[in-house]
Design an enzyme around this catalytic site. Structure first.
Site, PDB file in Angstrom:
ATOM      1  CB  THR A   9      -0.911   0.033   1.253  1.00  0.00           C
ATOM      2  OG1 THR A   9      -1.850   1.100   1.137  1.00  0.00           O
ATOM      3  CG2 THR A   9      -0.120   0.249   2.527  1.00  0.00           C
ATOM      4  CG  ASP A  71      -9.425  -6.072  -0.189  1.00  0.00           C
ATOM      5  OD1 ASP A  71      -9.148  -4.952  -0.665  1.00  0.00           O
ATOM      6  OD2 ASP A  71     -10.471  -6.677  -0.493  1.00  0.00           O
ATOM      7  CB  SER A  72     -10.776  -3.666   4.909  1.00  0.00           C
ATOM      8  OG  SER A  72     -10.359  -2.412   4.429  1.00  0.00           O
ATOM      9  CG  HIS A 175     -12.413  -3.515   9.968  1.00  0.00           C
ATOM     10  ND1 HIS A 175     -12.711  -2.322  10.587  1.00  0.00           N
ATOM     11  CD2 HIS A 175     -12.101  -3.183   8.682  1.00  0.00           C
ATOM     12  CE1 HIS A 175     -12.626  -1.339   9.709  1.00  0.00           C
ATOM     13  NE2 HIS A 175     -12.241  -1.835   8.552  1.00  0.00           N
TER      14      HIS A 175
END
Ligand code: IMP
Length: 193
Positions: A9, A71-72, A175
């Site tokens: 990222t 990834d979310s 999360h």
């Protein structure tokens, strides 16, 4: 011995969070840009885990040092689990909350449950490991708060939206925070082996 890893990222917030969480292990986290990698693999997986794996593998094949990718997204029960892996492109940036509120306008309290999910994939020469985290809450009837990003202003956890929380408060229940702490435990164990 892991002393450096590349995060798939260039997102400054994700990097800062990973650095904060992993620094006690003596692991330096660098961005893909800092690693000189300029690729954006097509994220066409059906799950957060598949997309994280696509990103991790693509970067690992270039850098050949340990890589993490995440990834979310948001899954809303009343919308059949949408927007899920399409969360980033569900609406133009800045309009995602309005669109969710419009879609949810006739959904009564009690049926407004939702969760955020984050999957992190770690890859090195030994193979891959994945860890995930969820944050359960409800979709509010209106936007509240100015912190955070994405769907934070409409996602209620307890009596606040995520956009009303400080970064530390959000990290402690989010999360991504849950998945990151699992990654910390995995790497701590791996370092001790
Ligand atoms: P990605 O993991 O950066 O690909 O995130 C995908 C999309 O999910 C983002 O563009 C946001 O819209 C949404 N999202 C993921 N995590 C969060 C969060 O913590 N708060 C609000 N929106 C999120």
């Amino acid at each position: 011995m892991i002393d450096k890893l590349v995060m798939a990222t260039n997102n400054k917030n994700k990097l800062r969070e990973a650095r904060e969480i992993l620094s006690p292990l003596g692991i330096e986290v660098i961005s893909q840009q800092e690693a000189g990698v300029n690729i954006e693999p097509v994220e066409d997986g059906q799950t957060f885990g598949e997309n994280a794996l696509i990103k991790a593998k693509a970067i690992y094949n270039v850098v050949k040092v340990p890589v993490i990718a995440d990834d979310s997204g948001l899954c809303v029960d009343a919308l059949g689990g949408r927007p899920s892996v399409h969360s980033a492109r569900y609406a133009p940036k800045g309009q995602e909350c309005d669109k969710i509120l419009t879609e949810m306008r006739d959904v009564p309290d009690g049926k407004r449950t939702a969760y955020f999910e984050c999957c992190i994939v770690y890859i090195d020469s030994d193979g891959t490991e994945s860890m995930s985290g969820r944050c359960y809450g409800t979709i509010a009837h209106e936007q509240r708060g100015t912190d955070g990003f994405g769907y934070d202003p409409v996602f209620r956890y307890g009596n606040k939206t995520l956009a009303e929380m400080s970064p530390d408060e959000k990290n402690s229940i989010s999360h991504r925070g849950v998945a990151m702490r699992k990654l910390y435990e995995y790497l701590e164990k791996k370092k001790g082996e």
